[in-house]
Enzyme design. Structure first.
Site, PDB file in Angstrom:
ATOM      1  N   CYS A  25       0.787  -1.229   0.000  1.00 37.66           N
ATOM      2  CA  CYS A  25       0.000   0.000   0.000  1.00 37.66           C
ATOM      3  C   CYS A  25       0.825   1.289   0.000  1.00 37.66           C
ATOM      4  O   CYS A  25       0.397   2.303  -0.556  1.00 37.66           O
ATOM      5  CB  CYS A  25      -0.934   0.031   1.210  1.00 37.66           C
ATOM      6  SG  CYS A  25      -1.833  -1.506   1.507  1.00 37.66           S
ATOM      7  N   CYS A  78       1.694   3.597  -3.095  1.00 35.20           N
ATOM      8  CA  CYS A  78       0.680   4.511  -3.631  1.00 35.20           C
ATOM      9  C   CYS A  78       0.227   5.542  -2.600  1.00 35.20           C
ATOM     10  O   CYS A  78       0.080   6.720  -2.928  1.00 35.20           O
ATOM     11  CB  CYS A  78      -0.544   3.721  -4.099  1.00 35.20           C
ATOM     12  SG  CYS A  78      -0.303   2.846  -5.647  1.00 35.20           S
ATOM     13  N   HIS A  79      -0.027   5.096  -1.369  1.00 37.36           N
ATOM     14  CA  HIS A  79      -0.648   5.977  -0.378  1.00 37.36           C
ATOM     15  C   HIS A  79       0.353   6.682   0.530  1.00 37.36           C
ATOM     16  O   HIS A  79      -0.034   7.536   1.321  1.00 37.36           O
ATOM     17  CB  HIS A  79      -1.631   5.171   0.486  1.00 37.36           C
ATOM     18  CG  HIS A  79      -2.768   4.596  -0.295  1.00 37.36           C
ATOM     19  ND1 HIS A  79      -3.833   5.349  -0.727  1.00 37.36           N
ATOM     20  CD2 HIS A  79      -2.992   3.329  -0.743  1.00 37.36           C
ATOM     21  CE1 HIS A  79      -4.680   4.572  -1.389  1.00 37.36           C
ATOM     22  NE2 HIS A  79      -4.178   3.341  -1.421  1.00 37.36           N
ATOM     23  N   MET A 124      -8.043   1.695  -6.852  1.00 41.31           N
ATOM     24  CA  MET A 124      -7.755   0.861  -5.701  1.00 41.31           C
ATOM     25  C   MET A 124      -7.850  -0.613  -6.100  1.00 41.31           C
ATOM     26  O   MET A 124      -8.862  -1.046  -6.641  1.00 41.31           O
ATOM     27  CB  MET A 124      -8.769   1.164  -4.590  1.00 41.31           C
ATOM     28  CG  MET A 124      -8.667   0.269  -3.382  1.00 41.31           C
ATOM     29  SD  MET A 124      -7.206   0.591  -2.391  1.00 41.31           S
ATOM     30  CE  MET A 124      -7.488  -0.607  -1.081  1.00 41.31           C
ATOM     31  N   HIS A 127       9.657  12.288 -11.529  1.00 38.21           N
ATOM     32  CA  HIS A 127      10.255  10.957 -11.398  1.00 38.21           C
ATOM     33  C   HIS A 127      11.615  10.902 -12.084  1.00 38.21           C
ATOM     34  O   HIS A 127      12.593  11.363 -11.543  1.00 38.21           O
ATOM     35  CB  HIS A 127       9.305   9.888 -11.922  1.00 38.21           C
ATOM     36  CG  HIS A 127       9.689   8.497 -11.549  1.00 38.21           C
ATOM     37  ND1 HIS A 127       9.742   8.066 -10.238  1.00 38.21           N
ATOM     38  CD2 HIS A 127      10.067   7.433 -12.296  1.00 38.21           C
ATOM     39  CE1 HIS A 127      10.130   6.808 -10.191  1.00 38.21           C
ATOM     40  NE2 HIS A 127      10.344   6.395 -11.438  1.00 38.21           N
ATOM     41  N   HIS A 140       7.576   7.530 -18.663  1.00 34.02           N
ATOM     42  CA  HIS A 140       8.682   6.919 -17.928  1.00 34.02           C
ATOM     43  C   HIS A 140       9.847   6.758 -18.904  1.00 34.02           C
ATOM     44  O   HIS A 140      10.038   5.707 -19.507  1.00 34.02           O
ATOM     45  CB  HIS A 140       8.271   5.565 -17.341  1.00 34.02           C
ATOM     46  CG  HIS A 140       9.229   5.050 -16.305  1.00 34.02           C
ATOM     47  ND1 HIS A 140      10.486   4.574 -16.633  1.00 34.02           N
ATOM     48  CD2 HIS A 140       9.135   4.959 -14.950  1.00 34.02           C
ATOM     49  CE1 HIS A 140      11.115   4.195 -15.533  1.00 34.02           C
ATOM     50  NE2 HIS A 140      10.322   4.420 -14.495  1.00 34.02           N
TER      51      HIS A 140
END
Length: 576
Positions: A80, A83-84, A121, A360, A402
């Site tokens: 998790c 992402c969070h 999610m 990134h 990317h």
């Protein structure tokens, strides 16, 4: 499912414009709105153990046993946090702090975790990745205060720092017969090692222990020292002049990290190294020849767009300027590119350039003046002028660019361009980079090529090459992830040739993802990693760049999960 849970499930299933399919009808990723390549990319585990961070039980939250708390903490870091965020305050995913989760309640959270959502999610329960008991445990865990990992300051760094061979005891001249310019540093991801492969003989000359899952290798300005950084924030300094190249210093700069580079400005060659951490959110400047930590700077601050405070803005890519004694430090969640001037560390001067959120990776244009950095979740490329230290343009591209370091070449119609592939779609954007001779094309997308599909991680060419190579390593279709697309630059608008790289490697079972084209110094060979499972055979496939035919396959039982490959000369001189 009882009536209450059924109602909750229904309310979640209709959120957003797209209806969530049940598990049997779900797309490969298990959750609409998020492609499989995007899921694999965003959901990478955080390298922190369940012992990291104290248990912070909240009296208003449903109870958890000590064993459940530890297990939930481990699941959160593994599945998790990418992402969070470690602190659950949101990164590329939504915030999951108790002020939100307590209001939702256990039943709601169980359904959400079980079925996922159209917003991205994952359906952790119906996909079989979490059991019914684990779903219940995670729903309760998310209502407690998030355990905060410890900070990592100067005392911690110096405790981890070790000079294995002091500078005065190192060789005064090169003691081996290796052609260092054509040496490759190859990440052996799951082995916690790198392999040094001789680009001439195609033989492994050394396997060197490092941190976990080396993310990148970078060269000192002189080409003597190799710096590698693992996702566990360990940096290893390797002296390539030794008879047998080996570690000469090591340090940890945090609990999780991705980036390292060294000073390249004239007069500062090999003087400093810099590393950026995901946790804690900060960057560290060190002595170039010993890794002694000298200066730590936090990156916590406010987002470039909404000016909201973010407690966990991770440091993504770092590059060394050729115009000033500066490092370009890209802060992911807040969208700031920091030009850090290292000429006086006691009076550190930092020019803060507002770019775009979710910075990134990226690389220089062909002149090495303009840094092209992907703001991936913003679907933009930020163009930063390293000579004037300013933002030139934000360029809209495809979904989740990317580029790795990108690819520079001369488009037959539009002049000099820099290219990026995407994780989230099959597009390849070509951006004009010559504001002097081609001002009408500068800093805009002049072409969009169609690739094999989403899931591209790296794109590559070479100044002496007529080819553009694009991988799709994270695509869910094995036929795509195991092959490479190659474009003829002279006829760049034509469809690419698809080469089945994994098939050429002739390996056994396994995912066999083909990743990261990398050239030798001469620019007449291009190398590919065939990245297989940890217990399965992997390989490096080498093609002749001109003929696009197989030259050799490098196999060795020590080649465990090879991923990134970095040619010493090309990395040292920013050739891509």
């Amino acid at each position: 499912m009882n009536t209450k849970l059924t109602v909750l499930a229904a309310s979640i299933l209709v959120m957003g414009a797209t209806q969530l399919a049940v598990a049997a009808d779900a797309p490969p990723s298990g959750h609409p709105g998020t492609s499989e390549p995007e899921l694999r990319y965003k959901g990478a585990p955080v390298p922190m153990g369940q012992e990291t961070g104290p248990d912070t039980a909240s009296p208003k939250a449903p109870p958890l046993t000590a064993a459940e708390f530890n297990r939930a903490k481990q699941i959160y870091f593994e599945r998790c946090a990418g992402c969070h965020g470690v602190l659950r305050k949101g990164a590329t995913g939504k915030p999951l702090t108790p002020d939100i989760t307590l209001q939702r309640g256990t039943d709601y959270l169980k359904v959400f975790i079980n079925y996922g959502s159209p917003a991205g999610m994952p359906n952790w329960g119906t996909s079989g990745q979490l059991t019914e008991q684990e779903v219940d445990m995670m729903a309760r865990f998310l209502q407690h205060e998030p355990p905060t990992p410890p900070e990592f300051g100067m005392k911690d760094m110096k405790a981890s720092w070790k000079v294995i061979v002091p500078p005065e005891k190192r060789p005064k001249k090169k003691e081996n017969d290796l052609n260092l310019d054509n040496l490759f540093s190859v990440t052996l991801r799951d082995a916690g090692q790198i392999a040094l492969i001789d680009g001439d003989s195609k033989k492994i000359v050394e396997v060197i222990d490092t941190g976990y899952a080396v993310h990148i290798s970078r060269m000192s300005a002189s080409g003597r020292y190799l710096y590698v950084i693992g996702r566990d924030a360990q940096i290893n300094l390797i002296d390539l002049w030794m008879k047998h190249p080996a570690n000469v210093a090591v340090i940890k700069v945090g609990l999780e990290a991705r980036s390292v580079d060294t000073s390249k400005y004239k007069g500062y060659e090999d003087t400093y190294a810099i590393a950026g951490s995901y946790w804690p959110p900060q960057y560290t400047i060190m002595k170039g020849d010993t890794l002694e930590p000298l200066k730590i700077v936090s990156t916590r601050g406010f987002t470039v767009d909404t000016q909201e405070y973010h407690p966990e803005p991770r440091v993504a890519s770092i590059v060394a300027s050729h115009f000033h004694p500066e490092f370009a430090v890209n802060v992911k969640e807040t969208g700031h590119t920091l030009m850090v001037n290292y000429s006086n560390l006691n009076n550190l001067k930092v020019t803060d350039i507002g770019t775009a959120r979710f910075l990134h990776d990226g690389g220089w244009d062909s002149t090495r003046r303009y840094f092209m950095v992907a703001a991936n979740q913003s679907n933009k490329i930020a163009v930063v002028d390293a000579k004037e230290d300013k933002l030139v343009k934000l360029v809209d591209v495809g979904k989740i660019p990317h580029p790795g370091r990108g690819a520079n070449f001369v488009d037959p119609k539009y002049g000099p361009v820099w290219a990026t592939g995407d994780l989230g779609d099959d597009q390849i954007a070509l951006i004009g980079t010559d504001p002097v001779k081609h001002p009408k094309n500068a800093w805009k997308v002049v072409r969009m090529l169609k690739g094999q599909g989403g899931g591209s991680l790296f794109i590559k060419t070479h100044p002496k090459s007529k080819n553009l190579w694009v991988d799709t390593a994270l695509n869910p279709d094995p036929a795509i992830s195991q092959s490479i697309a190659v474009y003829d630059i002279a006829h760049i608008d034509k469809a690419p040739q698809v080469i089945k790289i994994a098939e050429l490697a002739n390996l056994g079972d396994g995912p066999k993802r083909v990743v990261q084209p990398e050239y030798n110094k001469a620019g007449d060979e291009v190398w590919f990693s065939v990245w297989n499972g940890k217990t399965q055979e992997s390989a490096i496939v080498v093609l002749d760049d001109k003929t696009r035919k197989l030259k050799t396959v490098i196999k060795d039982k020590r080649l465990i999960t090879p991923t990134g490959k970095f040619n010493v000369y090309n990395t040292q001189h920013d050739v891509y």
